[in-house]
Design a protein around this motif. Sequence first.
Motif, PDB file in Angstrom:
ATOM      1  N   VAL A  11      13.172  15.743 -48.314  1.00 27.57           N
ATOM      2  CA  VAL A  11      14.597  15.903 -48.615  1.00 27.57           C
ATOM      3  C   VAL A  11      15.183  14.587 -49.114  1.00 27.57           C
ATOM      4  CG1 VAL A  11      16.872  16.335 -47.605  1.00 27.57           C
ATOM      5  CG2 VAL A  11      14.953  17.849 -47.071  1.00 27.57           C
ATOM      6  N   LYS A  14      13.395  13.839 -52.736  1.00 22.49           N
ATOM      7  CA  LYS A  14      13.424  14.807 -53.832  1.00 22.49           C
ATOM      8  C   LYS A  14      14.732  15.586 -53.961  1.00 22.49           C
ATOM      9  CE  LYS A  14       9.085  14.028 -54.804  1.00 22.49           C
ATOM     10  NZ  LYS A  14       8.688  13.311 -55.983  1.00 22.49           N
ATOM     11  N   ILE A  15      15.378  15.862 -52.866  1.00 23.35           N
ATOM     12  CA  ILE A  15      16.571  16.716 -52.912  1.00 23.35           C
ATOM     13  C   ILE A  15      17.860  15.899 -52.865  1.00 23.35           C
ATOM     14  CG2 ILE A  15      17.841  18.564 -51.743  1.00 23.35           C
ATOM     15  CD1 ILE A  15      15.087  19.617 -50.805  1.00 23.35           C
ATOM     16  N   GLU A  19      21.960  15.687 -55.108  1.00 22.16           N
ATOM     17  CA  GLU A  19      23.191  16.141 -54.469  1.00 22.16           C
ATOM     18  C   GLU A  19      24.300  15.098 -54.506  1.00 22.16           C
ATOM     19  OE1 GLU A  19      21.491  19.224 -51.174  1.00 22.16           O
ATOM     20  OE2 GLU A  19      21.543  17.117 -50.611  1.00 22.16           O
TER      21      GLU A  19
END
Length: 77
Positions: A11, A14-15, A19
């Motif tokens: 997370v 990569k995520i 965001e």
Amino acid sequence: MAKSEAYRTLVAQKIAPSEKASGVMGNLYSGSIFLGMLSGLNLAATQTKELALQKVGFIAYGSGSKAKVFKGQTQPG
């Protein structure tokens, strides 16, 4: 439920970077404010309307309890 170290790393690497902007701007409903603004500016440009120093209101709301309401003012050029 506890998340594994591998999950937290995934997370974070990569995520989370994807965001950042939405965390500042808000959800996709809020993002539509700016798409609407661009559409309005584009239409005004094709109609050669003078927009300098015009006040503009922005309102967006989503399916949850959040909303964005703010004002702006166009600038010359």
